[in-house]
Design an enzyme around this catalytic site. Sequence first.
Site, PDB file in Angstrom:
ATOM      1  N   ARG A  40       0.623  -1.310  -0.048  1.00 45.41           N
ATOM      2  CA  ARG A  40       0.386  -0.254  -0.064  1.00 45.41           C
ATOM      3  C   ARG A  40       1.086   1.274  -0.052  1.00 45.41           C
ATOM      4  O   ARG A  40       0.219   2.032   0.760  1.00 45.41           O
ATOM      5  CB  ARG A  40      -1.221  -0.270   1.556  1.00 45.41           C
ATOM      6  CG  ARG A  40      -2.132  -0.939   0.641  1.00 45.41           C
ATOM      7  CD  ARG A  40      -3.640  -0.064   1.429  1.00 45.41           C
ATOM      8  NE  ARG A  40      -4.289  -1.542   2.363  1.00 45.41           N
ATOM      9  CZ  ARG A  40      -4.474  -1.893   3.525  1.00 45.41           C
ATOM     10  NH1 ARG A  40      -4.247  -1.406   4.136  1.00 45.41           N
ATOM     11  NH2 ARG A  40      -4.921  -3.201   4.404  1.00 45.41           N
ATOM     12  N   ARG A  44      -3.460   6.800   1.021  1.00 44.50           N
ATOM     13  CA  ARG A  44      -3.969   7.101   1.209  1.00 44.50           C
ATOM     14  C   ARG A  44      -2.797   8.102   2.515  1.00 44.50           C
ATOM     15  O   ARG A  44      -3.680   9.272   2.845  1.00 44.50           O
ATOM     16  CB  ARG A  44      -6.153   6.886   2.219  1.00 44.50           C
ATOM     17  CG  ARG A  44      -6.418   7.184   1.129  1.00 44.50           C
ATOM     18  CD  ARG A  44      -8.044   6.218   2.177  1.00 44.50           C
ATOM     19  NE  ARG A  44      -7.802   5.338   3.233  1.00 44.50           N
ATOM     20  CZ  ARG A  44      -8.447   4.376   3.538  1.00 44.50           C
ATOM     21  NH1 ARG A  44      -9.718   5.123   3.901  1.00 44.50           N
ATOM     22  NH2 ARG A  44      -8.543   3.457   3.916  1.00 44.50           N
ATOM     23  N   ARG A  53      -7.835  11.784  -6.032  1.00 44.43           N
ATOM     24  CA  ARG A  53      -8.465  10.505  -5.845  1.00 44.43           C
ATOM     25  C   ARG A  53      -9.703  11.312  -6.071  1.00 44.43           C
ATOM     26  O   ARG A  53     -10.977  10.527  -5.659  1.00 44.43           O
ATOM     27  CB  ARG A  53      -8.490   9.279  -4.914  1.00 44.43           C
ATOM     28  CG  ARG A  53      -7.592   7.560  -5.374  1.00 44.43           C
ATOM     29  CD  ARG A  53      -7.737   6.638  -6.061  1.00 44.43           C
ATOM     30  NE  ARG A  53      -9.733   6.645  -5.692  1.00 44.43           N
ATOM     31  CZ  ARG A  53     -10.410   6.298  -4.546  1.00 44.43           C
ATOM     32  NH1 ARG A  53     -10.088   5.943  -3.372  1.00 44.43           N
ATOM     33  NH2 ARG A  53     -11.472   6.818  -4.357  1.00 44.43           N
ATOM     34  N   ASP A  89      -6.826  -3.562  -7.395  1.00 45.62           N
ATOM     35  CA  ASP A  89      -7.619  -3.470  -5.840  1.00 45.62           C
ATOM     36  C   ASP A  89      -7.389  -5.745  -6.305  1.00 45.62           C
ATOM     37  O   ASP A  89      -8.194  -5.751  -7.612  1.00 45.62           O
ATOM     38  CB  ASP A  89      -8.653  -2.869  -5.513  1.00 45.62           C
ATOM     39  CG  ASP A  89      -9.830  -3.455  -4.599  1.00 45.62           C
ATOM     40  OD1 ASP A  89      -9.722  -4.648  -4.366  1.00 45.62           O
ATOM     41  OD2 ASP A  89      -8.749  -2.583  -3.563  1.00 45.62           O
ATOM     42  N   TYR A 167     -14.554 -13.102   0.278  1.00 42.33           N
ATOM     43  CA  TYR A 167     -15.094 -11.941   0.029  1.00 42.33           C
ATOM     44  C   TYR A 167     -16.274 -12.286  -0.693  1.00 42.33           C
ATOM     45  O   TYR A 167     -17.765 -11.247  -0.111  1.00 42.33           O
ATOM     46  CB  TYR A 167     -14.586 -10.570  -0.381  1.00 42.33           C
ATOM     47  CG  TYR A 167     -13.530  -9.542   0.267  1.00 42.33           C
ATOM     48  CD1 TYR A 167     -13.479  -8.781   0.790  1.00 42.33           C
ATOM     49  CD2 TYR A 167     -12.054 -10.353   0.059  1.00 42.33           C
ATOM     50  CE1 TYR A 167     -12.909  -7.977   1.344  1.00 42.33           C
ATOM     51  CE2 TYR A 167     -10.529  -9.523   0.732  1.00 42.33           C
ATOM     52  CZ  TYR A 167     -10.979  -8.090   1.542  1.00 42.33           C
ATOM     53  OH  TYR A 167     -10.671  -7.199   2.176  1.00 42.33           O
TER      54      TYR A 167
END
Length: 371
Positions: A40, A44, A53, A89, A167
């Site tokens: 990552r 963010r 973004r 992703d 998921y």
Amino acid sequence: MAAPGEAGLRPKGFPKLKNDTFLRAARGEETEHTPVWCMRQAGRYLPEFRETRAAQDFFDTCRSPKLCCELTLQPLRRFPLDAAIIFSDILVVPQALGMEVVMVPGKGPTFPEPLKEVEDLLKLRQKVDVSAELGYVFQAVTLTRHSLEGKVPLIGFSGAPWTLMSYMVEGGGSATMAKAKSWLYRHPEASHRLLRLLTDVVTDYLVGQVAAGAQALQLFESHAGHLGPEQFQEFALPYIRDIARDVKSKLKAEALPLVPMIVFAKDAHYALRDLAQAGYEVVGLDWTIQPQEARAQVGKGITLQGNLDPCALYAPKEKIGELVKKMLESFGTQRYIANLGHGLYPDMNPEHVGAFVEAVHAHSRHINKHG
């Protein structure tokens, strides 16, 4: 730079690689310093990432080669990292199978219609043309490989079958993965059918990324820790093995480079020995494993990657340097790629990420020189 469709960028004629330290370490060759990258690293915690973004839906961003390229390059403008990892992703694979996934602010990825009954498997595409469904990722890889200008290698990735299945059945993140695990106990045959379908798609997806320009591949089994040793042996490990074998045989068949492959099975301490024999050049470790213990289990023929606790980056910079030095002394500077034991968190200070990267380079060079 224009997106591939506009500029006609092709997955060939790439700029010459200037820093191959990461690839050499992955292959077990000697390196002057220990290479470092962060899971990552495009994230963010970077203000420029948040700005890029800001106005975009998450998966719309993933489908824009130009934006993926920009986000992939941002951390490399700040830090002397030894590898880039394509911004994407793991849940683009369930989307390719026909499932809807939305990113809900404050909640994370959500499947409005998860797999509830065995019959729901019939709703999935049984044959997936990865070029048609995931071509936007391949375009992003090609564009980014050109845009890196040979600075560092580019890593492609995918989620592993069990993590993707969890998921798809759970409908999103979960503390227990109880719905997905109940499938393994109640519907073992259907679970294997789904895992086999995912394995086939993931294999083609990874091969497609290499064809597009990826120079290494990482398989994320992020939810390994929800399985005990027996379930891991039955529902995760066979598919992890098959992916390594099938990707390599397809790369050979298509005369594509045999790139190094990394497997990261979070919290699967009990399976380190098996993962070391699963066909991957590198085994990634989370922060709960002692480096010496990991080395003893995987042997000398495998490169290790990891495993600083991400929360260590909240410490003062001097303390980060001390922790990095200790980590390097525990792993040794060769056959080793420094990383965190999981991804960077959104509230981390970019300067502390820089301190981590620089400490790895400085201390590993010192150890290599002075022993």
